[in-house]
Design an enzyme around this catalytic site. Structure first.
Site, PDB file in Angstrom:
ATOM      1  N   VAL A 129       0.837  -1.192   0.000  1.00 23.93           N
ATOM      2  CA  VAL A 129       0.000   0.000   0.000  1.00 23.93           C
ATOM      3  C   VAL A 129       0.874   1.245   0.000  1.00 23.93           C
ATOM      4  CG1 VAL A 129      -1.789   1.260   1.233  1.00 23.93           C
ATOM      5  CG2 VAL A 129      -1.835  -1.243   1.177  1.00 23.93           C
ATOM      6  N   ASN A 163      24.556  -3.253 -18.440  1.00 21.61           N
ATOM      7  CA  ASN A 163      24.878  -2.370 -17.318  1.00 21.61           C
ATOM      8  C   ASN A 163      24.125  -2.720 -16.038  1.00 21.61           C
ATOM      9  OD1 ASN A 163      22.324  -1.518 -18.013  1.00 21.61           O
ATOM     10  ND2 ASN A 163      22.855   0.638 -18.254  1.00 21.61           N
ATOM     11  N   GLU A 233      12.739  -6.775  -9.735  1.00 23.25           N
ATOM     12  CA  GLU A 233      12.933  -6.191 -11.050  1.00 23.25           C
ATOM     13  C   GLU A 233      13.424  -7.206 -12.079  1.00 23.25           C
ATOM     14  OE1 GLU A 233      15.104  -2.560 -11.028  1.00 23.25           O
ATOM     15  OE2 GLU A 233      13.815  -1.610  -9.515  1.00 23.25           O
ATOM     16  N   LYS A 254      11.848 -12.217 -29.655  1.00 26.30           N
ATOM     17  CA  LYS A 254      10.644 -11.831 -30.391  1.00 26.30           C
ATOM     18  C   LYS A 254       9.491 -11.520 -29.442  1.00 26.30           C
ATOM     19  CE  LYS A 254      11.242 -12.201 -34.982  1.00 26.30           C
ATOM     20  NZ  LYS A 254      10.779 -11.196 -35.979  1.00 26.30           N
ATOM     21  N   ARG A 286      13.466  11.100  -8.725  1.00 21.68           N
ATOM     22  CA  ARG A 286      14.312  10.001  -9.206  1.00 21.68           C
ATOM     23  C   ARG A 286      14.020   9.680 -10.675  1.00 21.68           C
ATOM     24  NH1 ARG A 286      12.983   8.622  -4.062  1.00 21.68           N
ATOM     25  NH2 ARG A 286      11.266   7.285  -4.746  1.00 21.68           N
TER      26      ARG A 286
END
Length: 335
Positions: A129, A163, A233, A254, A286
């Site tokens: 939240v 990177n 991530e 693809k 950011r």
């Protein structure tokens, strides 16, 4: 009880050293949709008597991108008196919640499905939240968007850039509350899995979640990921490319999908403004746009279900006009 029909999950997971699963099922248990009550839903619409900050500006004109209305919204937002007037102290919520029923009624929360279509397609959310994660679509629009996927998932999943390889090549540890890399090089991912790049905002079906909980390859990957940098991530993006996971895509480039093509969340990155999307009409935190009123017209033209970031402390009109628009639209869909 949730029916055995396919249920879609819109998820935002935050993963650090430990995975935290918080699944709350949004399903009406006591009040069911009744077509005879449609006219009675009018009381749920927002009116001028509700005294929201949007009443000092023309939200309809703001949403249509009219310059005069946008300039007025920008001017209001910059004044100290207006900023002070829209701030709600914590004490208000503490006192208001002493009578939960009255609070929900006064705020006109929708606590039941507005249509049979929504009742027959319950959604499940898992989220952290936060005051920044606002919808761009009504619940009915979200239901129809998920139905249109026809069993597929929708989430960012691309080749991990060079990177960012350090995030998974070295073990990390927490030092004074901060994630720091160590000199220890990690073993390759289990089952020789290709690590993909993505984000924590995903739209996946029930089968995907069952795989996360039961598939030995994924369980091993989760364990391996615990000392990497920001596992959320890459974890979901990697799972999305595993053969056999319901709704997944093959690992071929693809099938790479960017965040602008995935439907879960819309973000304006400073780097891509003026090229991929218009310039931010608010400010940046950011390198991410905090949306102002001038962003609303563009936001509502996109296919994404939610957008990030909003901030009621700096650009309250953007949030309140969007909320008012969605409420009007949700109720208008009944007729």
């Amino acid at each position: 009880m949730i029916s055995q029909k396919k249920v879609w999950l819109l998820l935002k997971f935050t993963v650090a050293l430990k995975l935290l699963w918080m699944i709350s099922l949004l399903r009406c248990l006591n009040i069911r949709w009744d077509p005879s009550n449609i006219l009675g839903y009018r009381w749920l619409d927002y009116t001028d008597a509700d005294c929201g900050p949007e009443n000092v500006c023309n939200c309809s004109a703001v949403l249509q991108g009219e310059r005069e209305a946008l300039e007025q919204a920008k001017l209001l937002t910059s004044t100290k008196d207006f900023q002070k007037s829209v701030q709600i102290p914590n004490a208000y919520y503490i006192n208001a919640n002493l009578d939960c029923g009255k609070f929900k009624s006064s705020r006109k929360y929708l606590t039941f499905p507005l249509s049979r279509e929504e009742e027959d397609f319950p959604l499940a959310y898992s989220m952290v939240v936060h005051h920044k994660d606002f919808p761009l679509k009504t619940n009915l629009e979200i239901v129809r968007a998920l139905q249109s996927l026809k069993g597929s998932n929708s989430l960012e999943s691309e080749k991990l850039p060079e990177n960012k390889q350090w995030r998974v090549s070295h073990a990390h540890q927490i030092v004074d509350g901060q994630i720091q890399p160590t000199e220890n090089i990690k073993e390759p991912p289990p089952f020789n899995l290709s690590i993909m790049s993505g984000n924590a905002y995903i739209v996946v079906n029930r089968g995907y979640i069952r795989s996360v909980l039961e598939d030995n390859r994924i369980l091993a990957l989760i364990e391996w990921a615990k000392d990497t940098f920001s596992p959320d991530e890459f974890l979901w993006a990697t799972i999305q490319r595993l053969p056999g996971v319901p709704g997944s895509k093959r690992p071929s480039p693809k099938y790479d999908m960017t965040d602008i093509n995935a439907i879960a969340r819309l973000v304006k990155w400073r780097l891509h403004e003026g090229e991929v999307y218009p310039e931010c009409q608010g400010n940046h935190v950011r390198d991410i746009c905090v949306y102002g009123a001038g962003d609303l017209q563009w936001l509502l033209q996109q296919h994404h279900l939610f957008a990030n970031k909003f901030d009621t402390d700096t650009y309250p009109i953007a949030v309140y006009c969007l909320e008012k628009y969605l409420r009007h639209k949700a109720l208008a869909e009944l007729f």
